[in-house]
Design a protein around this motif. Structure first.
Motif, PDB file in Angstrom:
ATOM      1  N   ASN A  93       0.853  -1.186   0.000  1.00  0.00           N
ATOM      2  CA  ASN A  93       0.000   0.000   0.000  1.00  0.00           C
ATOM      3  C   ASN A  93       0.890   1.236   0.000  1.00  0.00           C
ATOM      4  OD1 ASN A  93      -1.796   2.080   0.465  1.00  0.00           O
ATOM      5  ND2 ASN A  93      -2.973   0.973   2.024  1.00  0.00           N
TER       6      ASN A  93
ATOM      7  N   THR B 204      -7.225 -10.400   3.295  1.00  0.00           N
ATOM      8  CA  THR B 204      -7.525  -9.465   2.223  1.00  0.00           C
ATOM      9  C   THR B 204      -8.292  -8.252   2.746  1.00  0.00           C
ATOM     10  OG1 THR B 204      -7.575 -11.257   0.603  1.00  0.00           O
ATOM     11  CG2 THR B 204      -8.717  -9.224   0.016  1.00  0.00           C
TER      12      THR B 204
ATOM     13  N   LYS C 236      -7.098  -4.313   2.743  1.00  0.00           N
ATOM     14  CA  LYS C 236      -7.912  -3.288   2.101  1.00  0.00           C
ATOM     15  C   LYS C 236      -8.281  -2.176   3.069  1.00  0.00           C
ATOM     16  CE  LYS C 236     -10.033  -6.285  -1.417  1.00  0.00           C
ATOM     17  NZ  LYS C 236     -11.293  -6.934  -1.864  1.00  0.00           N
TER      18      LYS C 236
ATOM     19  N   TYR D 226      -8.062  -5.489  -5.212  1.00  0.00           N
ATOM     20  CA  TYR D 226      -7.433  -4.451  -4.391  1.00  0.00           C
ATOM     21  C   TYR D 226      -7.544  -3.092  -5.072  1.00  0.00           C
ATOM     22  CZ  TYR D 226      -5.367  -8.277  -1.690  1.00  0.00           C
ATOM     23  OH  TYR D 226      -5.186  -9.389  -0.904  1.00  0.00           O
TER      24      TYR D 226
ATOM     25  N   MET E 247      -9.995  -0.162  -2.815  1.00  0.00           N
ATOM     26  CA  MET E 247      -9.191   0.548  -1.818  1.00  0.00           C
ATOM     27  C   MET E 247      -9.156   2.039  -2.139  1.00  0.00           C
ATOM     28  SD  MET E 247      -5.999  -2.044  -1.045  1.00  0.00           S
ATOM     29  CE  MET E 247      -5.239  -0.914   0.137  1.00  0.00           C
TER      30      MET E 247
ATOM     31  N   PRO F 243      -2.791   0.478  -3.790  1.00  0.00           N
ATOM     32  CA  PRO F 243      -2.118  -0.822  -3.832  1.00  0.00           C
ATOM     33  C   PRO F 243      -1.319  -1.001  -5.112  1.00  0.00           C
ATOM     34  CG  PRO F 243      -4.424  -1.090  -4.406  1.00  0.00           C
ATOM     35  CD  PRO F 243      -4.235   0.364  -4.052  1.00  0.00           C
TER      36      PRO F 243
END
Length: 536
Positions: free
Chosen positions: A219, A322, A326, A343, A347, A352
């Protein structure tokens, strides 16, 4: 990726196998079924693989330069090509496949299904089984000798005996130039066909993926907040970065784990651990015997001691992992590259990006060719008299992106299942969303293609897949048969993994590792090595 990209105008997301689940699901954990006669000899596969003939279709905006890696499209082709001009069937085709999606609208009220049958020339009888029930259903079909014409499966305890007993040997039909009779099957990347060889014969058909599943994601938003403006260049930098990223007071940690220490795979790649086995000038060395593997254990033990992982995440499942990533709880996560769309599109507060593993100081990281196929299917030996027709039908289902058949299989009938947006791209209607959950993509699949209206997503995915495929290593024993491995390989490897996990968790010491490896060798590891080496 821009901070305000549109993530809703998708052309189909990850396509080529549809919106399928990640590798390692129960659907593919085939079973302890089939004949229980143990293999009595080691063997090597030398069968000639099918000749690859690329589909002469639309030009991608982001072409692939590697054989298994996907190409990328940001626009749906305006002109598609019909690749199967004549119906291949004269009588019904039966198949059993799994699904991760809601069950589709039935044949009688499903216009897409009706059109598929019209193109095939006969009825398509699909037994669609929810993923959670597939293993049981598969075992029951085997035990009751009620296999359909085509069945989805992955691994079997005794593959040589099983496939020789119940499946059609497809070698004469698909090996070398013979596959050219089925152009869409011929357009499947050669690497995927390696997963279809058993006992020196082509018994199966592939559902291709992209080569390597990569090393997860990070991230970037969390790295930016921590003042990390450049990616780590080696494992020392990576550990320092995890320390900086771990801020419990803010609800952030360096990485998130799952039950079984799945993040260890990323660390193993960073330390250059081989994929399964390493062929060192004719001498085989198992991954777990290497110094790199031991170094990876010590490294991850340090990560855990420093409390850099999301607390308790070594006891959670993949879904929880997961969702936590997120939600911004961790900066790094281990997951397959096919999961990137999930993702990317879910998000909004994060950014990501695929992680390309660095190496130990002075060394290079690796990735694995662990995502070559999602799975494979086989044809029932009892259906051998119809083999050419069945392969013709599977050739239809392998139609690549840019073909009429691909559009039909993924978007159904225009005006009913989909409409066209301003760019000419198909968009599913409500009816289409119900009709098009038919898991045709689990019968066989074309080579993977990435299509998305957001060029940021497409470029990032294609670039990442190219990068991880370039550094990917193969398991030299993947297509070899070891009787000992078939008989006890899973058990002794699991026993050793348990020791590794105990060390990482602090329940055992690093000094317990070497004795555990010695036990693995005595319990069957050395026998497997000898069997594999005898046919290398």
């Amino acid at each position: 990726m821009s901070s305000h990209v549109s993530r809703r105008g998708l052309l189909g997301g990850l396509i080529g196998v549809g919106a399928m689940a990640a590798v390692g699901s129960p659907l593919l954990s085939a079973c302890s079924t089939g004949p229980k006669v143990a293999n009595t000899r080691a063997a090597v596969n030398t069968v000639k693989l099918p000749t690859f003939v690329a589909f002469d279709g639309p030009t991608p905006q982001y072409p692939s330069s590697l054989p298994a890696a996907p190409s990328g499209f940001t626009k749906y082709p305006a002109d598609t090509v019909r690749t199967v001009p004549k119906p291949p069937l004269t009588e019904p085709l039966s198949a059993m496949v799994g699904t991760f999606s809601p069950l589709p609208t039935g044949q009688a009220k499903n216009p897409a299904w009706k059109e598929v049958e019209s193109r095939l020339g006969a009825r398509l009888d699909l037994t669609i089984v929810p993923n959670s029930d597939y293993l049981t259903k598969f075992q029951t079909a085997i035990a009751g000798k009620k296999l359909p014409d085509v069945t989805l499966v992955s691994t079997i305890d005794h593959p040589a005996e099983f496939f020789n007993s119940v499946a059609v040997d497809l070698t004469a039909h698909l090996s070398g130039d013979a596959i050219k009779d089925y152009p869409n099957l011929a357009a499947i990347p050669t690497l995927a066909w390696k997963d279809c060889i058993v006992d020196n014969k082509i018994f199966k058909l592939p559902i291709p993926r992209g080569g390597s599943a990569g090393a997860g994601f990070y991230n970037k938003t969390l790295l930016d907040k921590a003042g990390i403006t450049t990616m780590p260049t080696d494992t020392d930098d990576f550990l320092d970065a995890l320390v900086e990223l771990t801020r419990p007071q803010d609800g952030h940690w360096g990485f998130i784990n799952t039950t079984g220490n799945t993040y260890f795979q990323v660390i193993a790649m960073m330390f250059g651990v081989p994929y399964g086995w390493r062929n060192d000038h004719g001498k085989l060395i198992a991954d777990l015997e290497t110094d790199e593997y031991a170094a990876a254990i010590e490294y991850m033990t340090t990560m855990v001691k420093k409390k850099l992982q999301v607390p308790g995440s070594d006891g959670i499942d993949g879904t929880a992992r997961t969702n936590s990533f997120k939600a911004g709880k961790a900066a790094f996560v281990q997951d397959g590259l096919p999961g990137y769309l999930g993702y990317f599109s879910e998000m909004p507060e994060g950014e990501p990006l695929p992680y390309i593993p660095v190496g130990a100081p002075g060394q290079k990281g690796v990735t694995y060719f662990d995502n070559v196929t999602f799975g494979t299917t086989f044809i029932n030996k009892k259906s051998e008299a119809r083999i050419q027709q069945i392969l013709g039908a599977l050739n239809f289902f392998a139609a690549p992106f840019g073909s009429e058949e691909y559009t039909l299989l993924h978007y159904g009938i225009q005006g009913k299942d989909h409409t066209l947006d301003k760019s000419g791209s198909p968009v599913l209607t409500e009816q289409g969303s119900r009709d098009l959950t038919v898991p045709w993509g689990y019968l066989v699949g074309p080579g993977l293609t990435i299509s998305n209206s957001d060029p940021d997503f497409v470029k990032q995915y294609i670039d990442a897949n190219q990068a991880v495929d370039k550094m990917a290593v193969e398991n030299p024993c993947k297509n070899l048969i070891s009787p000992t491995s078939n008989e006890k390989g899973t058990k002794i490897s699991t026993d050793l993994s348990d020791v590794r996990n105990d060390i990482i968790a602090g329940r055992k010491k690093m000094t317990d590792w070497k004795p555990a490896v010695e036990k693995w060798r005595k319990d069957g590891g050395d026998a497997m090595r000898q069997e594999y080496q005898s046919v290398l």
